[in-house]
Design a protein around this motif. Structure first.
Motif, PDB file in Angstrom:
ATOM      1  N   ARG A 223       4.582  -1.678  -8.948  1.00 48.32           N
ATOM      2  CA  ARG A 223       3.787  -1.612 -10.183  1.00 48.32           C
ATOM      3  C   ARG A 223       4.003  -2.837 -11.058  1.00 48.32           C
TER       4      ARG A 223
ATOM      5  N   GLU B  57       0.817  -1.205   0.000  1.00 50.89           N
ATOM      6  CA  GLU B  57       0.000   0.000   0.000  1.00 50.89           C
ATOM      7  C   GLU B  57       0.848   1.252   0.000  1.00 50.89           C
TER       8      GLU B  57
ATOM      9  N   TRP C  79       3.119   2.215  -3.337  1.00 50.92           N
ATOM     10  CA  TRP C  79       2.304   2.121  -4.545  1.00 50.92           C
ATOM     11  C   TRP C  79       2.945   2.807  -5.732  1.00 50.92           C
ATOM     12  N   ARG C  80       3.782   3.810  -5.484  1.00 50.30           N
ATOM     13  CA  ARG C  80       4.267   4.564  -6.630  1.00 50.30           C
ATOM     14  C   ARG C  80       5.595   4.017  -7.159  1.00 50.30           C
ATOM     15  N   THR C  81       6.185   3.048  -6.454  1.00 48.72           N
ATOM     16  CA  THR C  81       7.487   2.559  -6.905  1.00 48.72           C
ATOM     17  C   THR C  81       7.320   1.584  -8.060  1.00 48.72           C
ATOM     18  N   ASP C  82       8.400   1.470  -8.828  1.00 46.18           N
ATOM     19  CA  ASP C  82       8.334   0.624 -10.019  1.00 46.18           C
ATOM     20  C   ASP C  82       8.131  -0.840  -9.669  1.00 46.18           C
TER      21      ASP C  82
END
Lengths: 230, 245, 220
Positions: B239, B230, B233-236
């Motif tokens: 993703r 959670e 969430w923005r890390t590669d």
């Protein structure tokens, strides 16, 4: 670098004076914790029994729980208005040691809430038929115990500053931490009523006060930085 | 030493390594719990005083242990997170709170159930139960504070401060409650302080305690992994992980 | 060799899963004004609070005279003056009392004492912000603009090197704005620096640099 340090007492007194002046310009707020104390204590005979013997038995506990609640409800006075008008962040951004300012703020909270409670407690104790020999112990435990509650409560107040539903949350955080003070103080008064020595209790309460003077301002300062650092 | 420390602080590293450990820990936990339960409930000898009712001890005692250990873990992780600003530590501390609260509640409920045949009442202001109750209050306070603050970082730091204040208070609370208890109930019969428990009773208890610790580790890792996903969430890597599912 | 006073490198800030800014570089050196622009909600106040060191909710590097603000916080605060979004004024206190308190916590004892010299200085400063004769009036009787002016009077008393100003012109009339611009000019001429978040065009200010926050909801 230019030395821009004010002495400890200079800063402490300036903070204290400021809070006192502000408080005494709204004198009606000062009476609120006292009135609350009075009302809560007088609820007990109505809810339980007016029987003097029984009331004398429960008086130490009732008086201490009531003053604990009165302190709890006055906690938002410590930081809330400073937070809203932005002077709290100015305090954190000043080059002065935050420890001193926090100490002064908690002390002035105690002067405005705990001290008056301790001073009028004999009156309420009489209404609950607390034996006369326990009167001094009651005042003394309140004098030592209420500053401890101001210190612990200030940590909770600093943590919940700026949150929306602070009232209940603050009590949830702070009340469990008040339990030791409550236990020792109430039983000191109880013992005094029975004519048993209470030096040990008072010493323990004093130790708690010493501990909170040393540690609580650190926690309060950290909590303030966290709450304002968003 | 320091590279190791920083690697430990990296959520991705933890996510990878814990994914490999988790099945093993969960496996050990279930074997231990199963063995301990069967042994304790079916094969351990009856208590000469309490009969069969003492067997609830095999749940009560380990959960009481865990209730306290979990608070320590939470406080230590919170402290590390505050001082070294280590993200993973914040996440672990956050995951601890509900687990600890559950163990505390379990200890209280089993204590009450145990109390019924022993004291013939569901609740007694016994020193252990009372300090367990206060511990539950402390957990609930931490959880309430966590959920009241929207910003994750701020919530983590604020509850770390609260947990540490609670940690300083726990010994004082324990001492005061015990002292208060002896004052009011001098002849209280304590549940587990008993003379020399026989080996056949001890072994399943030991297995249960270790099993509970493994169970705690497994649940903690699971919660931490979810929380990591959670937050990152923005890390590669998160993703790509989500995409490859 | 750079001699930035305040420098933020590669700043990143996210709020409620929305990226306010990333890879943001800001810097200001002595004798310079940095204006932060951007639409409402683009994070101007957030950026300023990060630059004060008050907010910790960022990633990246923030340096004061080349050293991390987290490490030299106290040195930084001796040279920094921040005027925030909030009025920063205690309603129950008079203008003079407010300014005295500030001079104590900022460690400049020039007006702290309630003596003739201190009183004169406070009266002078209040006159400069257009509040002569208001020294002993409780602030709650003042209008919003007048309260702002009391707060701005702190700048006249300040000996700080860098000023961080968040919308200082709110509720201030035109002549007031001109005198603040003049004050800013004097400050940077004396080697000070200013970071200011405002929509106002600061025409009269030389050495002005701008940083614009896009305010575009960012999701990679």
């Amino acid at each position: 670098m230019t030395g821009k340090h004010v002495t400890f007492s200079g800063l402490f007194l300036a903070m204290l004076k400021r809070d006192m002046v502000i408080a005494f310009r709204h004198p009606s707020d000062l009476a609120n914790p006292l009135i609350f104390f009075l009302v809560v204590v007088s609820l007990f005979p109505m809810a339980i029994t007016p029987d003097p013997e029984y009331l004398a038995e429960i008086a130490p506990g009732v008086l201490w729980v009531a003053s604990l609640l009165a302190t709890l409800l006055s906690l938002d006075l410590i930081f809330q208005s400073d937070y809203q008008d932005g002077t709290l962040e100015q305090l954190l951004l000043s080059p002065q040691p935050i420890y001193t300012s926090v100490l002064a703020k908690v002390f002035s909270h105690w002067l405005l809430s705990g001290l008056p409670l301790a001073l009028i407690s004999p009156l309420l104790a009489m209404m609950l038929f607390l034996p006369a020999q326990a009167m001094w112990t009651l005042v003394l435990t309140l004098l030592i115990g209420t500053p401890v509650m101001s210190f612990i409560g200030a940590v909770g107040a600093a943590l919940t500053i700026g949150l929306r539903k602070t009232g209940l949350l603050l009590s949830l955080l702070v009340l469990p931490l008040y339990i030791p003070v409550l236990i020792f103080a109430a039983s000191a008064v109880h013992n005094a009523a029975l004519g048993i020595s209470v030096t040990g209790h008072l010493a323990l309460l004093g130790a708690m006060l010493a501990l909170s003077v040393v540690l609580a301002p650190l926690a309060i300062a950290a909590a303030l930085r966290i709450s304002l650092g968003n | 030493m320091w590279t190791w420390f920083y690697r430990l602080g990296s959520p991705k590293w933890f996510y990878d390594i814990s994914g490999r450990w988790l099945p093993w820990i969960a496996c050990v936990a279930s074997i231990l719990l199963l063995t301990g339960t069967v042994w304790g409930l079916a094969f351990a000898p009856q208590d000469y005083q309490q009969g069969n009712s003492f067997r609830i001890m095999y749940i009560h005692v380990p959960s009481a242990f865990l209730a306290q250990s979990c608070y320590f873990v939470m406080a230590i992780c919170g402290g590390i997170g505050l001082v070294w600003k280590m993200k993973l530590s914040d996440i672990v501390a956050k995951s601890c709170a509900p687990i600890g609260a559950s163990f505390t509640l379990l200890a209280l409920v089993t204590g009450a159930i145990w109390g019924k045949p022993t004291w013939n009442t569901w609740w007694v202001w016994d020193a252990r139960l009372t300090s367990m109750l206060v511990l539950l209050f402390l957990y609930l306070g931490v959880i309430a504070l966590q959920s009241a603050i929207v910003d994750r970082n701020q919530a983590a730091k604020a509850s770390a401060v609260l947990t540490l204040v609670g940690l300083v208070n726990i010994p004082i609370i324990k001492y005061s409650v015990e002292w208060w208890n002896t004052l009011h109930q001098p002849a209280s019969f304590s549940l587990i302080s008993r003379p020399a428990m026989p080996m056949e009773m001890w072994m399943p208890l030991l297995i249960m305690v270790i099993g509970f610790y493994c169970f705690f580790a497994a649940v903690l890792i699971m919660r931490t992994r979810v929380e990591i996903l959670e937050r990152e969430w923005r890390t590669d890597w998160v993703r790509s992980l989500v995409k490859n599912r | 060799m750079t001699n930035f006073l305040l420098q933020g490198n590669n700043l990143y800030c996210e709020r409620d899963r929305r990226i306010l800014f990333e890879n943001l570089d800001v810097s200001v050196s002595a004798g310079e004004v940095l204006q932060i622009e951007g639409p409402n909600g683009s994070g101007k106040t957030t950026l300023l609070r990060i630059l004060t060191g008050l907010s910790d909710a960022y990633e990246g590097e923030l340096l004061w005279r080349g050293k991390s603000v987290r490490k030299v916080r106290e040195h930084y605060y001796q040279e920094m003056q921040y005027l925030g979004h909030a009025p920063g004024i205690k309603q129950a206190l008079t203008a003079a009392e407010n300014l005295r308190w500030y001079s104590v916590i900022h460690g400049s004892n020039s007006v702290a004492a309630n003596d003739e010299k201190g009183n004169k200085r406070i009266a002078d400063v209040l006159a400069k912000v257009g509040l002569q004769g208001y020294e002993d009036v409780p602030c709650h009787t003042l209008s919003a603009g007048q309260q702002r002016r009391v707060n701005l009077a702190r700048l006249y008393l300040s000996s700080a090197t860098i000023w961080l100003l968040d919308e200082p012109f709110t509720a201030i009339d035109k002549s007031g704005i001109r005198s603040i611009e003049k004050l800013i000019n004097e400050h940077i001429n004396e080697g000070g620096a200013v970071v200011i978040a405002t929509h106002q065009d600061l025409e009269s200010v030389p050495n002005l640099r701008r940083v614009t926050l896009s305010g575009v909801p960012g999701d990679r």
